[in-house]
Every structure is written in structure tokens, then in C-alpha cells.
Write an enzyme that holds these catalytic residues in place. Structure first.
Site, mmCIF file in Angstrom:
data_model
loop_
_atom_site.group_PDB
_atom_site.id
_atom_site.type_symbol
_atom_site.label_atom_id
_atom_site.label_comp_id
_atom_site.label_asym_id
_atom_site.label_seq_id
_atom_site.Cartn_x
_atom_site.Cartn_y
_atom_site.Cartn_z
ATOM 1 N N LYS A 113 44.213 48.250 26.364
ATOM 2 C CA LYS A 113 44.540 49.675 26.232
ATOM 3 C C LYS A 113 45.613 49.906 25.172
ATOM 4 O O LYS A 113 45.425 50.688 24.250
ATOM 5 C CB LYS A 113 45.014 50.248 27.579
ATOM 6 C CG LYS A 113 44.029 50.046 28.718
ATOM 7 C CD LYS A 113 44.554 50.610 30.035
ATOM 8 C CE LYS A 113 45.802 49.932 30.555
ATOM 9 N NZ LYS A 113 45.597 48.562 31.068
ATOM 10 N N ARG B 217 46.579 56.262 36.872
ATOM 11 C CA ARG B 217 46.236 55.005 37.537
ATOM 12 C C ARG B 217 45.941 55.225 39.018
ATOM 13 O O ARG B 217 45.629 54.253 39.709
ATOM 14 C CB ARG B 217 47.403 54.020 37.410
ATOM 15 C CG ARG B 217 47.269 53.048 36.225
ATOM 16 C CD ARG B 217 48.521 52.174 36.199
ATOM 17 N NE ARG B 217 48.331 50.899 35.577
ATOM 18 C CZ ARG B 217 48.717 50.612 34.332
ATOM 19 N NH1 ARG B 217 49.227 51.531 33.543
ATOM 20 N NH2 ARG B 217 48.568 49.392 33.862
ATOM 21 N N ARG C 119 50.497 36.589 26.300
ATOM 22 C CA ARG C 119 51.493 37.584 25.889
ATOM 23 C C ARG C 119 52.833 37.273 26.539
ATOM 24 O O ARG C 119 53.885 37.453 25.914
ATOM 25 C CB ARG C 119 51.026 38.989 26.275
ATOM 26 C CG ARG C 119 52.019 40.055 25.832
ATOM 27 C CD ARG C 119 51.485 41.471 26.001
ATOM 28 N NE ARG C 119 51.300 41.811 27.403
ATOM 29 C CZ ARG C 119 50.763 42.947 27.824
ATOM 30 N NH1 ARG C 119 50.361 43.845 26.947
ATOM 31 N NH2 ARG C 119 50.624 43.200 29.098
ATOM 32 N N ARG D 132 58.018 39.687 29.391
ATOM 33 C CA ARG D 132 57.695 40.546 30.540
ATOM 34 C C ARG D 132 57.480 39.692 31.785
ATOM 35 O O ARG D 132 56.599 38.841 31.815
ATOM 36 C CB ARG D 132 56.426 41.361 30.245
ATOM 37 C CG ARG D 132 56.687 42.560 29.379
ATOM 38 C CD ARG D 132 55.414 43.298 29.019
ATOM 39 N NE ARG D 132 54.634 43.747 30.167
ATOM 40 C CZ ARG D 132 53.584 44.545 30.063
ATOM 41 N NH1 ARG D 132 53.206 44.997 28.876
ATOM 42 N NH2 ARG D 132 52.927 44.911 31.137
ATOM 43 N N ARG E 31 48.499 42.621 40.164
ATOM 44 C CA ARG E 31 48.207 43.818 39.344
ATOM 45 C C ARG E 31 46.710 44.135 39.411
ATOM 46 O O ARG E 31 46.324 45.302 39.442
ATOM 47 C CB ARG E 31 48.664 43.592 37.897
ATOM 48 C CG ARG E 31 50.194 43.623 37.782
ATOM 49 C CD ARG E 31 50.694 42.928 36.541
ATOM 50 N NE ARG E 31 50.354 43.603 35.308
ATOM 51 C CZ ARG E 31 50.521 43.069 34.104
ATOM 52 N NH1 ARG E 31 51.026 41.848 33.994
ATOM 53 N NH2 ARG E 31 50.202 43.740 33.021
HETATM 54 P P1 B4P Z 1 46.784 45.303 26.530
HETATM 55 O O1 B4P Z 1 45.689 45.415 27.530
HETATM 56 O O2 B4P Z 1 46.663 46.136 25.314
HETATM 57 O O3 B4P Z 1 48.037 45.550 27.383
HETATM 58 P P2 B4P Z 1 48.554 46.875 28.066
HETATM 59 O O4 B4P Z 1 47.841 48.089 27.649
HETATM 60 O O5 B4P Z 1 49.985 46.827 27.765
HETATM 61 O O6 B4P Z 1 48.180 46.722 29.587
HETATM 62 P P3 B4P Z 1 49.032 46.542 30.884
HETATM 63 O O7 B4P Z 1 48.151 47.121 31.939
HETATM 64 O O8 B4P Z 1 49.422 45.121 30.990
HETATM 65 O O9 B4P Z 1 50.416 47.264 30.779
HETATM 66 P P4 B4P Z 1 51.080 48.657 31.111
HETATM 67 O O10 B4P Z 1 52.220 48.669 30.206
HETATM 68 O O11 B4P Z 1 50.120 49.801 31.042
HETATM 69 O O12 B4P Z 1 46.952 43.825 25.977
HETATM 70 C C1 B4P Z 1 47.235 42.706 26.758
HETATM 71 C C2 B4P Z 1 47.249 41.453 25.887
HETATM 72 O O13 B4P Z 1 45.914 41.154 25.475
HETATM 73 C C3 B4P Z 1 48.068 41.559 24.606
HETATM 74 O O14 B4P Z 1 48.745 40.371 24.392
HETATM 75 C C4 B4P Z 1 47.023 41.756 23.519
HETATM 76 O O15 B4P Z 1 47.433 41.238 22.273
HETATM 77 C C5 B4P Z 1 45.854 40.976 24.065
HETATM 78 N N1 B4P Z 1 44.578 41.507 23.621
HETATM 79 C C6 B4P Z 1 44.208 42.812 23.594
HETATM 80 N N2 B4P Z 1 42.948 42.929 23.138
HETATM 81 C C7 B4P Z 1 42.499 41.635 22.892
HETATM 82 C C8 B4P Z 1 41.263 41.085 22.412
HETATM 83 N N3 B4P Z 1 40.230 41.854 22.093
HETATM 84 N N4 B4P Z 1 41.172 39.741 22.314
HETATM 85 C C9 B4P Z 1 42.208 38.953 22.639
HETATM 86 N N5 B4P Z 1 43.404 39.420 23.077
HETATM 87 C C10 B4P Z 1 43.547 40.744 23.200
HETATM 88 O O16 B4P Z 1 51.554 48.559 32.645
HETATM 89 C C11 B4P Z 1 52.570 47.678 33.085
HETATM 90 C C12 B4P Z 1 53.086 48.077 34.458
HETATM 91 O O17 B4P Z 1 53.753 49.384 34.386
HETATM 92 C C13 B4P Z 1 52.058 48.288 35.568
HETATM 93 O O18 B4P Z 1 51.689 47.066 36.206
HETATM 94 C C14 B4P Z 1 52.842 49.234 36.536
HETATM 95 O O19 B4P Z 1 53.771 48.536 37.302
HETATM 96 C C15 B4P Z 1 53.594 50.149 35.582
HETATM 97 N N6 B4P Z 1 52.837 51.377 35.279
HETATM 98 C C16 B4P Z 1 52.386 51.757 34.040
HETATM 99 N N7 B4P Z 1 51.721 52.924 34.120
HETATM 100 C C17 B4P Z 1 51.738 53.293 35.442
HETATM 101 C C18 B4P Z 1 51.197 54.390 36.169
HETATM 102 N N8 B4P Z 1 50.472 55.348 35.546
HETATM 103 N N9 B4P Z 1 51.401 54.472 37.496
HETATM 104 C C19 B4P Z 1 52.119 53.537 38.133
HETATM 105 N N10 B4P Z 1 52.654 52.453 37.528
HETATM 106 C C20 B4P Z 1 52.464 52.325 36.184
#
Ligand code: B4P
Length: 191
Positions: free
Chosen positions: A14, A89, A128, A134, A146
Site C-alpha cells: 500500500k 481498517r 523491511r 519498526r 497483524r
Molecule cells: P507496504 O505494504 O507498502 O507497507 P505498508 O503500506 O507500510 O503496510 P503496513 O500495513 O505494514 O503498515 P501501516 O503503516 O499501514 O510495504 C511493505 C514492504 O514490502 C516494504 O519493505 C516494501 O519495500 C516491500 N514491498 C512492497 N511491494 C513489494 C513488491 N512488489 N515486491 C517486493 N517487496 C515489496 O500500519 C502499521 C500499523 O499502524 C498497523 O499494524 C496498526 O497498528 C496501525 N494503524 C495504521 N492504520 C490504522 C488504522 N486505520 N486503524 C488502526 N490502526 C492503524
């Protein structure tokens, strides 16, 4: 005005894809995860609260998340449209978002769901975690928690957006470029 929800399990891509889409479509990117991490690094009260949930891989409570999201939208009145990354979410968040946007006579254009297998996602997140610092990326049990949070609280949103005719599934496995191309083909078809 185009407003996109990026949907998918932790690690689905995302945040990665939002970086490309925001410049291509001139959208304002709101990542609730990034906003929480900003609060944590600034040691705010909200950051302390959020950290206690995030470090375990739990979702942060709805009301504080919804209020933070509303502030981010209100603070950007000039935006041509938004990418909501990691929000909503839960069903409560999705309902709050619809109600809030409809007060402004705007709506979600499409929900784009990045689909990938758990084992691939674990590998991405552990990778990552080696550089991100993190806590939620460094321990497989927390990552699996998660996924449990996603399955219990976030997956039901699929039917919420299907019922609105806005849900679009995208294969999230492949290179970052390939996935960007799949997303842009889909979005261009919606415009
Ligand atoms: P991404 O998948 O891009 O990571 P993200 O969006 O940051 O997702 P995530 O769900 O972990 O985090 P968020 O901050 O929303 O990439 C992950 C990795 O994969 C990276 O290293 C990237 O380089 C790699 N990658 C991506 N595409 C690739 C590909 N095609 N091939 C290979 N590698 C690839 O959430 C974190 C925490 O915040 C949650 O657990 C929760 O506690 C809280 N939170 C956030 N929003 C919330 C909400 N709305 N409600 C409640 N809690 C919330």
C-alpha cells in the site's frame, strides 16, 4: 475529484504504491501508519497511545484513528483528491469515512485491494524490519498477529465496498513496477 482507498494486508504494498500513484494522479497521500509513526517520533500523547498498540501488531482504537484522519483531510482543503493508505481498517472507520466525506459532497471513487500470500508478506516485512527499526516488522509472531487483526477486523470491509460496487482486486505479487502498471491501468479505466 478522485479518492482512492488502498486496501490490503500488512506488507501488501500500500505505502509503496501510494508513492507512485500520488504523483501520477496529483493526489494527497494520507497514511494513518505514517501519521502514527510521526506522532511517536514527536513523542506526543497520541503517539504514546498508538505505540502501545502498534508495537504488538494490534490496531489502534477507532475513535482516535478516525479523528486523526479527519484532521488530515481538513488540513488539506486544496487537495485535488486523496489516497487513503491503511484507512479504513474496520467497518466503523469505513462508515465514519463515508459520513465525513458525504458532508463535503465527496465520495470514495474506488477501493484497490492488493492481494498477496501471507508467506510472501512475512518475508517482505522481515526484510523491511532489518532497516526500518519498526518493532512490528521484526518479529514473525507480531506480523502474524497483524494478519489476524486484518482477517478479523479489516477483511469484512471487502463486502462493504463490494456492496457499493467500488471494490477492485489487484494481484500484488510481482515487481513494484508491474504492480504500479496494474493499478494505473485499473484507475485509468475508472476515470
Ligand atoms: P507496504 O505494504 O507498502 O507497507 P505498508 O503500506 O507500510 O503496510 P503496513 O500495513 O505494514 O503498515 P501501516 O503503516 O499501514 O510495504 C511493505 C514492504 O514490502 C516494504 O519493505 C516494501 O519495500 C516491500 N514491498 C512492497 N511491494 C513489494 C513488491 N512488489 N515486491 C517486493 N517487496 C515489496 O500500519 C502499521 C500499523 O499502524 C498497523 O499494524 C496498526 O497498528 C496501525 N494503524 C495504521 N492504520 C490504522 C488504522 N486505520 N486503524 C488502526 N490502526 C492503524
Amino acid at each position: 475529484m478522485i479518492n482512492l482507498v488502498l486496501f490490503g494486508k500488512p506488507g501488501a504494498g500500500k505505502g509503496t504504491q501510494a508513492e507512485f500513484l500520488k504523483s501520477k494522479y496529483q493526489l494527497f497521500h494520507i497514511s494513518t501508519g505514517d501519521l502514527f509513526r510521526h506522532h511517536i517520533s514527536n513523542k506526543t500523547e497520541l503517539g504514546t497511545l498508538a505505540q502501545s498498540y502498534m508495537d504488538k501488531g494490534d490496531l489502534v482504537p477507532d475513535q482516535v484513528t478516525i479523528d486523526m484522519l479527519k484532521d488530515a483531510v481538513e488540513n488539506n482543503p486544496e487537495a485535488k483528491g486523496f489516497i487513503f493508505d491503511g484507512f479504513p481498517r474496520t467497518t466503523k472507520q469505513a462508515e465514519a469515512l463515508d459520513a465525513f466525506l458525504s458532508e463535503k459532497s465527496i465520495q470514495i471513487s474506488a477501493t484497490l485491494a492488493l492481494e498477496a500470500d501471507d508467506d510472501i508478506l512475512v518475508e517482505r516485512l522481515i526484510n523491511r524490519g532489518k532497516t526500518s527499526g519498526r518493532a512490528d516488522d521484526q518479529d514473525e509472531d507480531k506480523i502474524r498477529n497483524r494478519f489476524d487483526e486484518y482477517n478479523n477486523k479489516t477483511a469484512p470491509l471487502r463486502s462493504f465496498y463490494v456492496a457499493q460496487g467500488k471494490f477492485h482486486s489487484v494481484d500484488g505479487i510481482g515487481s513494484v513496477d508491474q504492480i504500479t502498471q496494474r493499478l494505473t491501468a485499473l484507475i485509468d479505466g475508472l476515470l
